[in-house]
Design an enzyme around this catalytic site. Structure first.
Site, mmCIF file in Angstrom:
data_model
loop_
_atom_site.group_PDB
_atom_site.id
_atom_site.type_symbol
_atom_site.label_atom_id
_atom_site.label_comp_id
_atom_site.label_asym_id
_atom_site.label_seq_id
_atom_site.Cartn_x
_atom_site.Cartn_y
_atom_site.Cartn_z
ATOM 1 C CB SER A 136 -18.197 -73.498 -37.069
ATOM 2 O OG SER A 136 -17.565 -73.393 -35.933
ATOM 3 C CE LYS A 162 -18.863 -70.123 -35.937
ATOM 4 N NZ LYS A 162 -20.137 -70.023 -35.361
ATOM 5 C CE LYS A 164 -17.129 -72.326 -32.249
ATOM 6 N NZ LYS A 164 -18.211 -71.452 -31.767
ATOM 7 C CG ASP A 189 -18.048 -68.021 -32.194
ATOM 8 O OD1 ASP A 189 -18.282 -66.983 -31.438
ATOM 9 O OD2 ASP A 189 -18.602 -69.101 -32.416
ATOM 10 C CD GLU A 214 -20.907 -66.221 -33.775
ATOM 11 O OE1 GLU A 214 -21.986 -66.774 -33.567
ATOM 12 O OE2 GLU A 214 -20.200 -66.844 -34.746
ATOM 13 C CG ASP A 239 -24.182 -67.292 -31.037
ATOM 14 O OD1 ASP A 239 -25.590 -67.603 -30.853
ATOM 15 O OD2 ASP A 239 -23.465 -68.259 -31.076
ATOM 16 C CE LYS A 263 -25.158 -70.763 -33.054
ATOM 17 N NZ LYS A 263 -24.235 -70.934 -32.040
ATOM 18 N N GLY A 291 -25.335 -73.034 -36.662
ATOM 19 C CA GLY A 291 -25.483 -74.276 -36.499
ATOM 20 C C GLY A 291 -25.240 -74.766 -34.758
#
Length: 369
Positions: A136, A162, A164, A189, A214, A239, A263, A291
């Site tokens: 990420s 991934k 953001k 995400d 996400e 998530d 998670k 994570g």
């Protein structure tokens, strides 16, 4: 096994580089490390992964501390527990608060595996000798920093990147990355940064061949995600909306997502995680392990969970060196050609670096039967 004492280590660790998402920039991480000791002297380790502020979920380090000290630890200390699954009924007196519950449950899973001479992976039912690693990458100040982070990740062999995103740093960011890296596996995400009013913008993401987007909408939503998924070709991954197996079942039935980010802390522990994996396997829903910018203790739990067959996508389980100058476990978690070896020794499969733990500890609290 009977837990005769529990030590809570309140620690602070500085990240090598700040990590920025749509809501927050994390520079330092506070954790509660749970050390559970049995009557025969065995020690198991868990970790509370809640943040200082409730920007991710409603839980914080402070709320978890209260729950652990006043309710959860007193409910198990001095009590005979044969299997960690028993904690579900013992903790039933406490509604929700999954991260607090998971911290203590993780220590008992470690003890349970040790007692049976099994790695945590084998105790859970894991089969994979290696797990696929993704990474990420937080929001960066400029394109050069972003490209540098991606290039470094690709050199290290990560199977999935991934990125953001947030309003103002979404379509332009993803389009630039896709033009520069036409063939790599990318996902976005959003950390709940959008609403259905952004439908046209979110539709634009369909053209960039993303693995998934996400949590685009509200952190506690299932209904509007179901409406959005009908409008998108890109798979939605949930998530924050998934805090239990019941949430996962509802999301699948509603059509809110086609992928779940699992998670351990967010759903209340490994036992609940196994329920979610079974559900996803039965329903044909993709799943990967996320994570929480955690220490090696939580990372060890996540590697064990990711070794289970139902986890079919690369997770956010990256090398120790990406986050910390020094961790509290040894050896370091290492990604090699996009994979992490699943530990085979009893319990977590990692040693606790007591010197590092002491160096990062701000204070401790002890509880005895």
């Amino acid at each position: 096994m009977k837990i005769t004492s529990v030590i809570l280590h309140y620690i602070q660790m500085k990240l090598k580089n700040p990590f920025t998402n749509s809501f927050s920039t994390v520079k330092d991480r506070h954790f509660i490390i749970v050390e559970a000791i049995t009557e025969d002297g065995a020690t198991g380790w868990g970790e509370c992964v809640a943040f200082n502020q409730p920007w991710y979920t409603e839980e914080t380090i402070h709320t978890c501390s209260y729950l652990l000290k006043d309710l959860l630890i007193p409910s198990i200390i001095g009590r005979q527990i044969d299997h960690p699954n028993e904690l579900e009924s013992i903790f039933a007196q406490v509604r929700r608060n999954p991260m607090a519950k998971s911290a203590l449950e993780g220590a008992l899973w470690d003890l349970y595996a040790q007692k049976r001479g099994l790695s945590l992976s084998k105790a859970l039912g894991g089969q994979k000798k290696q797990v696929e690693a993704g990474i990420s990458i937080g929001l960066k100040k400029n394109d050069e920093e972003l490209y540098s982070a991606i290039d470094k990740s690709l050199t290290q062999g990560y199977k999935r990147i991934k990125l953001k995103i947030k309003p103002g740093q979404d379509i332009s960011l993803i389009s630039k990355v896709r033009r520069r890296y036409p063939d790599i596996a990318i996902m976005a995400d959003a950390n709940s940064a959008y609403t259905l009013a952004d439908l046209d913008l979110l539709r634009e993401l369909d053209q960039y061949d993303l693995m998934m987007i996400e949590q685009p909408l509200a952190y506690n939503d299932l209904y509007e995600h179901a409406l959005l998924q009908k409008e998108l070709k890109t798979k939605i991954c949930l998530d924050e909306s998934i805090q239990s197996a019941h949430d996962a079942l509802q999301a699948i039935r509603f059509g809110s997502c086609r992928v779940i980010n699992l998670k351990i802390g967010r759903v209340g522990g490994l036992s609940e995680s196994i329920k979610i994996l079974k559900l996803c396997e039965d329903e044909g829903v993709d799943v990967w392990c996320g994570g929480m910018i955690e220490t090696g203790i939580s990372r060890a739990h996540t590697i064990a969970l990711a070794s289970m067959k139902a986890v079919n996508l690369p997770g956010d389980i990256s090398s120790t060196q990406n986050y910390w100058h020094r961790d509290i476990t040894a050896p370091e978690v290492v990604v090699s050609n996009g994979y992490i070896d699943t530990p085979t020794s009893p319990g977590l499969g990692f040693d606790i670096d007591r010197d590092a733990l002491e160096a990062f500890t701000m204070h401790k609290e002890r509880f005895h039967a």
